[in-house]
Design a protein around this motif. Structure first.
Motif, PDB file in Angstrom:
ATOM      1  N   ASP A 127       0.833  -1.227   0.000  1.00 53.77           N
ATOM      2  CA  ASP A 127       0.000   0.000   0.000  1.00 53.77           C
ATOM      3  C   ASP A 127       0.856   1.261   0.000  1.00 53.77           C
ATOM      4  O   ASP A 127       0.611   2.191   0.770  1.00 53.77           O
ATOM      5  CB  ASP A 127      -0.919   0.045   1.238  1.00 53.77           C
ATOM      6  N   ILE A 176       2.027   4.720  -0.787  1.00 51.03           N
ATOM      7  CA  ILE A 176       1.354   5.942  -1.227  1.00 51.03           C
ATOM      8  C   ILE A 176       2.397   7.049  -1.265  1.00 51.03           C
ATOM      9  O   ILE A 176       3.234   7.138  -0.381  1.00 51.03           O
ATOM     10  CB  ILE A 176       0.234   6.297  -0.228  1.00 51.03           C
ATOM     11  N   VAL A 235       2.565  11.211  -1.829  1.00 50.23           N
ATOM     12  CA  VAL A 235       1.878  12.483  -2.073  1.00 50.23           C
ATOM     13  C   VAL A 235       2.923  13.590  -2.014  1.00 50.23           C
ATOM     14  O   VAL A 235       3.660  13.697  -1.039  1.00 50.23           O
ATOM     15  CB  VAL A 235       0.777  12.749  -1.021  1.00 50.23           C
ATOM     16  N   ASN A 252       0.667  18.197  -2.471  1.00 53.39           N
ATOM     17  CA  ASN A 252      -0.776  17.965  -2.631  1.00 53.39           C
ATOM     18  C   ASN A 252      -1.131  17.208  -3.900  1.00 53.39           C
ATOM     19  O   ASN A 252      -2.279  17.232  -4.335  1.00 53.39           O
ATOM     20  CB  ASN A 252      -1.553  19.278  -2.589  1.00 53.39           C
ATOM     21  N   THR A 253      -0.168  16.574  -4.530  1.00 50.91           N
ATOM     22  CA  THR A 253      -0.466  15.777  -5.716  1.00 50.91           C
ATOM     23  C   THR A 253      -0.163  14.317  -5.393  1.00 50.91           C
ATOM     24  O   THR A 253       0.903  14.004  -4.861  1.00 50.91           O
ATOM     25  CB  THR A 253       0.419  16.231  -6.903  1.00 50.91           C
ATOM     26  N   VAL A 254      -1.110  13.472  -5.729  1.00 49.15           N
ATOM     27  CA  VAL A 254      -0.908  12.049  -5.468  1.00 49.15           C
ATOM     28  C   VAL A 254      -0.081  11.476  -6.618  1.00 49.15           C
ATOM     29  O   VAL A 254      -0.506  11.491  -7.771  1.00 49.15           O
ATOM     30  CB  VAL A 254      -2.262  11.314  -5.356  1.00 49.15           C
ATOM     31  N   SER A 286      -0.554   5.745  -5.654  1.00 49.61           N
ATOM     32  CA  SER A 286      -1.686   5.614  -4.745  1.00 49.61           C
ATOM     33  C   SER A 286      -1.915   4.192  -4.257  1.00 49.61           C
ATOM     34  O   SER A 286      -2.528   4.005  -3.232  1.00 49.61           O
ATOM     35  CB  SER A 286      -2.961   6.151  -5.375  1.00 49.61           C
ATOM     36  N   ASP A 287      -1.452   3.212  -4.943  1.00 46.49           N
ATOM     37  CA  ASP A 287      -1.752   1.872  -4.460  1.00 46.49           C
ATOM     38  C   ASP A 287      -0.711   0.906  -5.013  1.00 46.49           C
ATOM     39  O   ASP A 287      -0.982   0.155  -5.929  1.00 46.49           O
ATOM     40  CB  ASP A 287      -3.161   1.475  -4.918  1.00 46.49           C
ATOM     41  N   MET A 334       5.805   5.569   4.458  1.00 48.19           N
ATOM     42  CA  MET A 334       5.332   5.172   5.786  1.00 48.19           C
ATOM     43  C   MET A 334       6.005   3.878   6.242  1.00 48.19           C
ATOM     44  O   MET A 334       6.373   3.046   5.406  1.00 48.19           O
ATOM     45  CB  MET A 334       3.825   5.046   5.782  1.00 48.19           C
ATOM     46  N   VAL A 388      -0.429   3.349  -9.928  1.00 45.57           N
ATOM     47  CA  VAL A 388      -1.021   2.177  -9.274  1.00 45.57           C
ATOM     48  C   VAL A 388      -0.368   0.925  -9.874  1.00 45.57           C
ATOM     49  O   VAL A 388      -0.153   0.859 -11.091  1.00 45.57           O
ATOM     50  CB  VAL A 388      -2.550   2.123  -9.526  1.00 45.57           C
ATOM     51  N   ARG A 406     -12.633   2.735 -11.114  1.00 48.50           N
ATOM     52  CA  ARG A 406     -13.397   1.949 -12.078  1.00 48.50           C
ATOM     53  C   ARG A 406     -14.835   1.720 -11.641  1.00 48.50           C
ATOM     54  O   ARG A 406     -15.676   1.370 -12.436  1.00 48.50           O
ATOM     55  CB  ARG A 406     -12.709   0.603 -12.294  1.00 48.50           C
ATOM     56  N   MET A 415      -9.613   0.224  -2.085  1.00 52.60           N
ATOM     57  CA  MET A 415     -10.033   1.600  -2.352  1.00 52.60           C
ATOM     58  C   MET A 415      -8.829   2.391  -2.845  1.00 52.60           C
ATOM     59  O   MET A 415      -7.700   2.197  -2.365  1.00 52.60           O
ATOM     60  CB  MET A 415     -10.591   2.225  -1.079  1.00 52.60           C
ATOM     61  N   ASP A 416      -9.071   3.277  -3.806  1.00 55.12           N
ATOM     62  CA  ASP A 416      -7.979   4.152  -4.247  1.00 55.12           C
ATOM     63  C   ASP A 416      -8.379   5.610  -4.008  1.00 55.12           C
ATOM     64  O   ASP A 416      -9.402   5.885  -3.371  1.00 55.12           O
ATOM     65  CB  ASP A 416      -7.606   3.876  -5.714  1.00 55.12           C
ATOM     66  N   SER A 417      -7.596   6.538  -4.565  1.00 57.69           N
ATOM     67  CA  SER A 417      -7.880   7.953  -4.311  1.00 57.69           C
ATOM     68  C   SER A 417      -9.241   8.355  -4.880  1.00 57.69           C
ATOM     69  O   SER A 417      -9.905   9.255  -4.373  1.00 57.69           O
ATOM     70  CB  SER A 417      -6.776   8.823  -4.901  1.00 57.69           C
ATOM     71  N   ARG A 436      -6.348  -0.504   6.477  1.00 54.29           N
ATOM     72  CA  ARG A 436      -5.846  -0.130   5.152  1.00 54.29           C
ATOM     73  C   ARG A 436      -6.752   0.944   4.525  1.00 54.29           C
ATOM     74  O   ARG A 436      -6.282   1.952   4.004  1.00 54.29           O
ATOM     75  CB  ARG A 436      -5.849  -1.397   4.296  1.00 54.29           C
ATOM     76  N   LYS A 484      -6.346   4.195   6.352  1.00 56.16           N
ATOM     77  CA  LYS A 484      -5.080   4.850   6.014  1.00 56.16           C
ATOM     78  C   LYS A 484      -5.232   5.613   4.687  1.00 56.16           C
ATOM     79  O   LYS A 484      -4.798   6.758   4.560  1.00 56.16           O
ATOM     80  CB  LYS A 484      -3.964   3.797   5.898  1.00 56.16           C
ATOM     81  N   LYS A 485      -5.882   4.956   3.736  1.00 59.68           N
ATOM     82  CA  LYS A 485      -6.108   5.614   2.434  1.00 59.68           C
ATOM     83  C   LYS A 485      -6.939   6.880   2.634  1.00 59.68           C
ATOM     84  O   LYS A 485      -6.657   7.929   2.046  1.00 59.68           O
ATOM     85  CB  LYS A 485      -6.853   4.661   1.496  1.00 59.68           C
ATOM     86  N   VAL A 532      -4.712   9.656   4.124  1.00 57.75           N
ATOM     87  CA  VAL A 532      -3.717  10.230   3.211  1.00 57.75           C
ATOM     88  C   VAL A 532      -4.376  11.089   2.144  1.00 57.75           C
ATOM     89  O   VAL A 532      -3.990  12.236   1.904  1.00 57.75           O
ATOM     90  CB  VAL A 532      -2.879   9.107   2.558  1.00 57.75           C
ATOM     91  N   PHE A 533      -5.395  10.536   1.500  1.00 60.35           N
ATOM     92  CA  PHE A 533      -5.993  11.277   0.390  1.00 60.35           C
ATOM     93  C   PHE A 533      -6.846  12.448   0.853  1.00 60.35           C
ATOM     94  O   PHE A 533      -6.975  13.437   0.157  1.00 60.35           O
ATOM     95  CB  PHE A 533      -6.777  10.346  -0.534  1.00 60.35           C
ATOM     96  N   ALA A 581      -4.434  15.263   1.328  1.00 59.05           N
ATOM     97  CA  ALA A 581      -4.043  15.878   0.053  1.00 59.05           C
ATOM     98  C   ALA A 581      -5.173  16.743  -0.472  1.00 59.05           C
ATOM     99  O   ALA A 581      -4.971  17.863  -0.922  1.00 59.05           O
ATOM    100  CB  ALA A 581      -3.695  14.800  -0.963  1.00 59.05           C
TER     101      ALA A 581
END
Lengths: 249, 374
Positions: A12, A14, A16, A19-21, A24-25, A60, A221, B27, B58-60, B88, B91-92, B95-96, B99
């Protein structure tokens, strides 16, 4: 295969920035002794993943594990010890221009050991011989061709026999013949030194030639990890297209 | 319900609970948003719980969709709470959402049209955080390694300090000497006419010697060195940064500041006092030439008078100044070098900035020290 275990694990991840990702995964693992290739289109985040693995970007605590450690959260002395265990070959070689090839290759030994200079020179000669560059020991990086620069960078990366070698776009700017030779060299060195290799590239020919494991990134991703064969016949249309176009189909 | 190859998500509004299950990603969120737009306008409760326990991945996109719906409901005065969710997923979300909060904050401020002082304050805070903090951080790192380097194993190549001493000091001697001689000459020439009209010819010695030793010598030398070495330090480090050489050093376990900057600092600290003394001597010689030619003051008389007006304190003061100046020049050159990035191909930009900034810093430091040692 018996005795194999994950030497690198990314869970996982991530990233950033401003402020731009960026990522992400990201999830993948690399087993000991493998050549793992991280591929994807331009801007997919390949080099960012590599920088996280190297600890150049913060990640992290549990997100990155390279030989059981996350280099970005280590103390300075622990980080120094960690970097002794890895070798990195950068995209443009990143040789120090003010030093000769021999001095560049010997730099990690000079910094981290108390070996006498003549012994260091011997090790440097050996490593340069392994990359067929023994005649360039006294040359400066500016006097080398693109392929020679990459080989010199490779010699520096393996000078301390690291268990893990990271390569960032080793094939960029090389003609197909030189690229093939460099790929062969990496495969041979990996066999000789028993290394695990993690390589970032978008060159499909290198992937087909070398990879035991493919990690495909798309827009930050990781959408696939598996063998080259599985990647070529993946359910994911973009991966199939990437391989098809790379092979000129 | 929304499906896409390999991914599925489900969502149901049951009373005051909106349940989300499955893969909640770019998606699959399209269907979720459609569903919410259709069903939530009819929602009449005061509070909605969004149950995310069943979310598998899950994503952003998924995080943004949840925040999007929450904001929409909050605008209508309906409170929302998130319930459940694996670590998990949480956490997403953290983080998002963080942002996204940054982006929102900026856009809201744009709508509000911040006032002049607000903009000024915001920009000042940004400059402080981005530039001032990093400058002092680098300054402390360089200072630490400059001292610690004396007592630890050498981290740079053998001969690098003498190499830097030649580059920064010896190679600058000719230009520094020439400039100082001319400035000493001009300084004396401009004063000669005034002093002669008052019959105070002999004071040309006091003026030239004190001005050169305590002010002009160190300052001219520092400005020349800032132009030569400040720019070259910035350009060298910036090029190394852009070509990943500094990253390569880090991943070889070598601290870039120790390897690149410390030998330059030692080289500068070793040669700068000598360069400054050379500048002082040649500047005084320029003044002596004019004193002899225009005011009939023989070299012997000039030197005798110089012995009376020159104190050891002035010489030491000039040398101390020169050490402070070279310290500031190396730090500002390094700071701008390390701040270069591949994105803006900024080698040229940082080189110019390094020269301008180091000269400004030198003059500023000179005035501060002038106040202290007056």
């Amino acid at each position: 295969m018996e005795g194999k275990h994950s030497i690198i694990e990314v869970k996982d991840l991530i990233s950033v920035m401003n402020n731009t990702v960026i990522l992400s995964d990201i999830n993948f693992h690399v087993e000991q002794g493998e050549i793992a290739v991280i591929i994807g289109g331009s801007g997919s985040g390949k080099t960012t993943v590599l920088k996280h693995l190297l600890g150049l970007y913060h990640s992290m605590d549990q997100a990155v594990s390279v030989m059981g450690e996350n280099p970005s959260v280590l103390e300075e002395h622990e980080q120094k010890a960690f970097y002794k265990k890895i070798g990195v070959m950068y995209q443009e070689g990143a040789l120090l221009k003010s030093l000769t090839v021999g001095e560049n290759v010997g730099l990690p030994l000079e910094q981290h050991t108390n070996l006498p200079p003549d012994f260091i020179t011997e090790v440097v000669r050996l490593k340069l011989q392994m990359v067929q560059l023994e005649n360039a020991i006294d040359k400066f990086p500016s006097q080398l061709s693109g392929g020679m620069l990459k080989r010199a960078a490779l010699a520096r990366a393996i000078v301390m026999d690291p268990p893990v070698l990271f390569c960032d776009e080793p094939g960029s700017g090389l003609d197909p013949v030189t690229l093939y030779a460099l790929d062969e060299l990496i495969i041979n060195l990996k066999e000789q030194l028993g290394m695990t290799v993690v390589m970032v590239t978008h060159d499909v020919s290198s992937v087909l030639h070398m990879a035991d494991r493919v990690i495909f990134l798309e827009k930050g991703v990781s959408i696939f990890q598996g063998t080259v064969k599985d990647a070529k016949y993946s359910d994911h249309a973009n991966i199939r297209e990437f391989f098809a176009r790379g092979m000129g189909e | 319900m929304s499906d896409s190859p390999g991914q599925q998500s489900r969502y149901f509004l049951r009373g005051e609970v909106l349940e989300i299950d499955g893969d909640f990603t770019f998606r699959t969120i399209h269907g979720f948003i459609q569903y919410c737009r259709k069903t939530l306008p009819q929602f009449s409760g005061e509070h909605l719980t969004i149950d995310i326990e069943g979310i598998r991945s899950m994503d952003s996109g998924g995080v943004t969709a949840i925040n999007f719906i929450r904001k929409d409901l909050e605008k209508r005065g309906i409170g929302t709470t998130l319930s459940g969710g694996s670590s998990r997923t949480r956490k997403k979300l953290d983080v998002f959402s963080e942002a996204e909060a940054g982006i929102e904050e900026e856009s809201e401020e744009l709508v509000r049209k911040a006032g002049y002082f607000e903009k000024l304050g915001k920009r000042s805070a940004e400059i402080f955080n981005k530039y001032v903090t990093s400058f002092f951080k680098l300054m402390s790192e360089i200072t630490y390694w400059t001292f610690a380097g004396l007592f630890t194993k050498r981290a740079y190549r053998k001969g690098e300090v003498s190499n830097q001493a030649v580059l920064m000091g010896v190679n600058a001697a000719l230009i520094v000497g020439m400039m100082s001689f001319i400035i000493g000459l001009v300084l004396a020439l401009q004063s000669a006419a005034q002093l002669r009209s008052f019959g105070a010819n002999i004071y040309i010695v006091d003026l030239t010697v004190i001005a050169m030793m305590s002010e002009m010598g160190p300052l001219i030398t520092a400005i020349m060195v800032a132009g030569r070495s400040g720019s070259s330090i910035a350009a060298e480090i910036a090029t190394m940064k852009v070509t990943s050489e500094t990253d390569a050093l880090k991943t070889m376990g070598v601290i870039p500041v120790r390897f690149i900057v410390v030998p330059k600092m030692y080289g500068g600290l070793l040669t700068m006092p000598f360069l400054t003394i050379l500048a002082d001597v040649l500047g005084i010689m320029g003044g002596m030439l004019i004193a002899g030619a225009y005011l009939d003051i023989a070299p012997v008389v000039f030197l005798n008078r110089m012995g009376d007006v020159l104190y050891l304190r002035d010489i030491i003061f000039g040398v101390v100044k020169s050490l402070v100046f070279i310290y500031l020049i190396v730090i500002s050159g390094s700071y701008f070098g390390f701040s270069a990035s591949k994105v803006d191909s900024g080698v040229g930009r940082v080189t110019t900035s390094a020269v301008v900034f180091s000269i400004a810093l030198v003059i500023f430091a000179d005035s501060i020290m002038g106040l202290f040692f007056y």
